[in-house]
Write an enzyme that holds these catalytic residues in place. Sequence first.
Site, PDB file in Angstrom:
ATOM      1  N   ASN A  20       0.806  -1.228   0.000  1.00 19.49           N
ATOM      2  CA  ASN A  20       0.000   0.000   0.000  1.00 19.49           C
ATOM      3  C   ASN A  20       0.839   1.278   0.000  1.00 19.49           C
ATOM      4  O   ASN A  20       0.482   2.266  -0.640  1.00 19.49           O
ATOM      5  CB  ASN A  20      -0.999  -0.014   1.155  1.00 19.49           C
ATOM      6  CG  ASN A  20      -0.330  -0.039   2.493  1.00 19.49           C
ATOM      7  OD1 ASN A  20       0.676  -0.708   2.689  1.00 19.49           O
ATOM      8  ND2 ASN A  20      -0.868   0.706   3.436  1.00 19.49           N
ATOM      9  N   GLY A  31       1.946  -6.034   7.210  1.00 19.25           N
ATOM     10  CA  GLY A  31       1.023  -6.650   6.269  1.00 19.25           C
ATOM     11  C   GLY A  31      -0.253  -7.055   6.985  1.00 19.25           C
ATOM     12  O   GLY A  31      -0.608  -6.486   8.015  1.00 19.25           O
ATOM     13  N   SER A  32      -0.905  -8.057   6.454  1.00 16.65           N
ATOM     14  CA  SER A  32      -2.217  -8.423   6.987  1.00 16.65           C
ATOM     15  C   SER A  32      -2.093  -9.205   8.296  1.00 16.65           C
ATOM     16  O   SER A  32      -1.068  -9.831   8.573  1.00 16.65           O
ATOM     17  CB  SER A  32      -2.971  -9.263   5.959  1.00 16.65           C
ATOM     18  OG  SER A  32      -2.261 -10.474   5.742  1.00 16.65           O
ATOM     19  N   THR A  89      -1.395 -13.004   7.622  1.00 18.71           N
ATOM     20  CA  THR A  89       0.015 -13.351   7.370  1.00 18.71           C
ATOM     21  C   THR A  89       0.847 -13.160   8.633  1.00 18.71           C
ATOM     22  O   THR A  89       1.759 -13.947   8.912  1.00 18.71           O
ATOM     23  CB  THR A  89       0.592 -12.485   6.223  1.00 18.71           C
ATOM     24  OG1 THR A  89      -0.279 -12.588   5.101  1.00 18.71           O
ATOM     25  CG2 THR A  89       1.972 -12.935   5.821  1.00 18.71           C
ATOM     26  N   GLU A  99       3.375  -5.383  12.258  1.00 14.22           N
ATOM     27  CA  GLU A  99       2.498  -4.218  12.051  1.00 14.22           C
ATOM     28  C   GLU A  99       1.385  -4.699  11.138  1.00 14.22           C
ATOM     29  O   GLU A  99       1.611  -4.931   9.947  1.00 14.22           O
ATOM     30  CB  GLU A  99       3.281  -3.075  11.387  1.00 14.22           C
ATOM     31  CG  GLU A  99       4.530  -2.632  12.142  1.00 14.22           C
ATOM     32  CD  GLU A  99       4.211  -1.847  13.400  1.00 14.22           C
ATOM     33  OE1 GLU A  99       3.056  -1.435  13.575  1.00 14.22           O
ATOM     34  OE2 GLU A  99       5.120  -1.669  14.222  1.00 14.22           O
ATOM     35  N   CYS A 106      -3.268   1.570   6.266  1.00 15.15           N
ATOM     36  CA  CYS A 106      -3.685   0.818   7.457  1.00 15.15           C
ATOM     37  C   CYS A 106      -4.276   1.745   8.512  1.00 15.15           C
ATOM     38  O   CYS A 106      -5.022   1.303   9.381  1.00 15.15           O
ATOM     39  CB  CYS A 106      -2.490   0.081   8.027  1.00 15.15           C
ATOM     40  SG  CYS A 106      -1.104   1.186   8.344  1.00 15.15           S
ATOM     41  N   GLU A 121       7.435   0.004  16.382  1.00  8.26           N
ATOM     42  CA  GLU A 121       8.554   0.488  15.587  1.00  8.26           C
ATOM     43  C   GLU A 121       8.571   2.002  15.727  1.00  8.26           C
ATOM     44  O   GLU A 121       7.792   2.569  16.469  1.00  8.26           O
ATOM     45  CB  GLU A 121       8.402   0.015  14.135  1.00  8.26           C
ATOM     46  CG  GLU A 121       8.435  -1.506  14.052  1.00  8.26           C
ATOM     47  CD  GLU A 121       8.452  -2.080  12.655  1.00  8.26           C
ATOM     48  OE1 GLU A 121       8.190  -1.334  11.699  1.00  8.26           O
ATOM     49  OE2 GLU A 121       8.724  -3.272  12.529  1.00  8.26           O
TER      50      GLU A 121
HETATM   51  P1  NAD Z   1       0.000  -9.426   3.047  1.00  2.00           P
HETATM   52  O1  NAD Z   1       0.025  -9.934   4.438  1.00  2.00           O
HETATM   53  O2  NAD Z   1      -0.729 -10.213   2.032  1.00  2.00           O
HETATM   54  O3  NAD Z   1       1.485  -9.292   2.471  1.00  2.00           O
HETATM   55  C1  NAD Z   1       2.459  -8.492   3.099  1.00  2.00           C
HETATM   56  C2  NAD Z   1       3.834  -9.012   2.736  1.00  2.00           C
HETATM   57  O4  NAD Z   1       4.001 -10.317   3.300  1.00  2.00           O
HETATM   58  C3  NAD Z   1       4.063  -9.179   1.237  1.00  2.00           C
HETATM   59  O5  NAD Z   1       5.390  -8.852   0.929  1.00  2.00           O
HETATM   60  C4  NAD Z   1       3.803 -10.658   1.028  1.00  2.00           C
HETATM   61  O6  NAD Z   1       4.442 -11.194  -0.107  1.00  2.00           O
HETATM   62  C5  NAD Z   1       4.380 -11.244   2.301  1.00  2.00           C
HETATM   63  N1  NAD Z   1       3.860 -12.567   2.677  1.00  2.00           N
HETATM   64  C6  NAD Z   1       2.673 -13.138   2.344  1.00  2.00           C
HETATM   65  N2  NAD Z   1       2.576 -14.363   2.888  1.00  2.00           N
HETATM   66  C7  NAD Z   1       3.721 -14.582   3.581  1.00  2.00           C
HETATM   67  C8  NAD Z   1       4.203 -15.653   4.376  1.00  2.00           C
HETATM   68  N3  NAD Z   1       3.505 -16.774   4.557  1.00  2.00           N
HETATM   69  N4  NAD Z   1       5.407 -15.518   4.973  1.00  2.00           N
HETATM   70  C9  NAD Z   1       6.125 -14.396   4.833  1.00  2.00           C
HETATM   71  N5  NAD Z   1       5.719 -13.343   4.078  1.00  2.00           N
HETATM   72  C10 NAD Z   1       4.533 -13.431   3.467  1.00  2.00           C
HETATM   73  O7  NAD Z   1      -0.518  -7.938   3.130  1.00  2.00           O
HETATM   74  P2  NAD Z   1      -0.811  -6.945   1.919  1.00  2.00           P
HETATM   75  O8  NAD Z   1      -2.092  -7.364   1.282  1.00  2.00           O
HETATM   76  O9  NAD Z   1       0.408  -6.801   1.084  1.00  2.00           O
HETATM   77  O10 NAD Z   1      -0.991  -5.563   2.686  1.00  2.00           O
HETATM   78  C11 NAD Z   1      -2.202  -5.100   3.186  1.00  2.00           C
HETATM   79  C12 NAD Z   1      -2.293  -5.349   4.665  1.00  2.00           C
HETATM   80  O11 NAD Z   1      -1.200  -4.714   5.328  1.00  2.00           O
HETATM   81  C13 NAD Z   1      -3.536  -4.749   5.295  1.00  2.00           C
HETATM   82  O12 NAD Z   1      -4.081  -5.660   6.201  1.00  2.00           O
HETATM   83  C14 NAD Z   1      -3.025  -3.521   6.029  1.00  2.00           C
HETATM   84  O13 NAD Z   1      -3.797  -3.106   7.125  1.00  2.00           O
HETATM   85  C15 NAD Z   1      -1.686  -3.997   6.469  1.00  2.00           C
HETATM   86  N6  NAD Z   1      -0.811  -2.862   6.747  1.00  2.00           N
HETATM   87  C16 NAD Z   1      -0.488  -2.604   8.047  1.00  2.00           C
HETATM   88  C17 NAD Z   1       0.321  -1.511   8.358  1.00  2.00           C
HETATM   89  C18 NAD Z   1       0.711  -1.203   9.771  1.00  2.00           C
HETATM   90  O14 NAD Z   1       1.626  -0.397   9.956  1.00  2.00           O
HETATM   91  N7  NAD Z   1       0.090  -1.769  10.778  1.00  2.00           N
HETATM   92  C19 NAD Z   1       0.783  -0.692   7.320  1.00  2.00           C
HETATM   93  C20 NAD Z   1       0.417  -0.984   6.018  1.00  2.00           C
HETATM   94  C21 NAD Z   1      -0.371  -2.088   5.736  1.00  2.00           C
END
Ligand code: NAD
Length: 483
Positions: A152, A228-229, A232, A250, A285, A464
Amino acid sequence: MPIPRLANLIDGRLQAPRDDRWLDVFEPATGQVFAHCPDASAEDVADAVAAAQRAAPGWATTPAERRAGLLHKLATLVQERFEDFVALESRDSGKPLAQARSLDIPRAIANLRYFAAQVVAWSSESHAMETGAINYTLRQPLGVAGCISPWNLPLYLFTWKIAPALAAGNAVVAKPSETTPCTAALLGELSIEAGFPPGVLNIVQGRGPSVGQAIVEHPAVKAVSFTGSTRTGAQIAAAAAPHFKKVSLELGGKNPAVVFEDADLSDANLDTIVRSGFANQGEICLCGSRLLVQRSIYGAFRERYLARVKALRVGDPHEPGSDLGALVSREHFDKVMDCIATARGEGGAVLCGGEAVHVPGRCAEGWFVAPTVIEGLGPDALTNQHEIFGPVVSLIPFEDEDEALAIANGTGYGLAASVWTRDLSRAHRIGERLDFGIVWINCWLLRDLRTPFGGAKQSGLGREGGVEALRFFTEPKNICIRY
Ligand code: NAD
């Protein structure tokens, strides 16, 4: 024209993936493939970790000023290519050029410079004992750190992780999202020009279950910083646990913006409230996807709010007039459209938006969604509980402070809340009682990089930002000397 191929950065060299497998990288505004990204494997990760292990001892003993100097040099190189980064980030993620220019790339540069400055000024603790001894704490780098970031805010979040990891003296194996790999790849190229020693920064491109998982599971990777999510994040925590790795997570959010009847609803503040829902197509996020409004002002507020949301322009990210660009992928577009259908299905009234937007011309095949406002759903509705991560805001009325708090705190998430009130006592009171890692009063996304950043509950683990990031990327060691 042949479609360009990105490379991995391993041991200071740009490299194709060992298996010669590639992923399509789409331009969300057009739906067309414009690059190919390595579909790297665990073997590529092993190469990167081996290079990082070789580089780590030398980097750890490199003076902090020298490490900082290289981060500053990298920031300068990004600054020199500023418009290239802006164009690439917008093309890769679908966000308007104006957003990449005002937020993403300036913040990526700021991350590099901030942690460079911070590590030079950083000091550790000492504890004197009256009985004739002194303790001091060494903060030593961990060795090899893994950094995994989402799509994002691609370069913004990538640098948010690698900058403190490198500043603290770790060698890094990093993976950007395979959905938006381009700006991290360009940063990797510039890191060679900046003069980072080979193996200090490695960037392995590819999918989560292959590259990401391999980074998390590699025994030589001592810590993983992940954004990420939530789903994950749980997988990463489980994979890291048997090795007792440090993890910083995060994760997702379902953030409330709470508007009290005494709020200063000037035009500027109302614009910020609108932005807090729809900036970056709602794909931040920290966006407030639940807009809680005190019942006594609900009708009047809704009218002014809706007028502004309806005035937002969805269009070609290249056009200076576009407030919202395209959603990042076909898959995410489908998910957001499904969420809107769910909202309708559970009885929500769509006050505006609610549909895909056709942008004619070069963007005819792009993934655009109209800013959508929904009303009439209870706090427990799926729409008000699950993260949508798109341009969808749900309006929820409340009677008083207690009810506002119960609704705001009433999800599994706890990332960020914003509160709008002129009552200073209420601001402090509610700030204390909100179960969130971040609370903004009369503002949103006002970030000071020195502050702890992260979420409570299912929004994450650890913090962080500022000194917290340097703490995460180092191991404290107490040395006690008796005299
Ligand atoms: P995602 O979890 O699908 O992917 C994030 C990253 O993790 C990607 O690089 C992906 O390739 C990698 N990944 C996926 N599966 C994995 C695994 N099994 N092991 C290790 N790495 C793996 O998330 P997304 O769809 O890319 O991002 C959107 C999500 O991120 C939303 O839920 C959003 O709220 C969250 N987000 C959180 C913050 C925060 O600071 N809290 C900031 C930005 C986004």
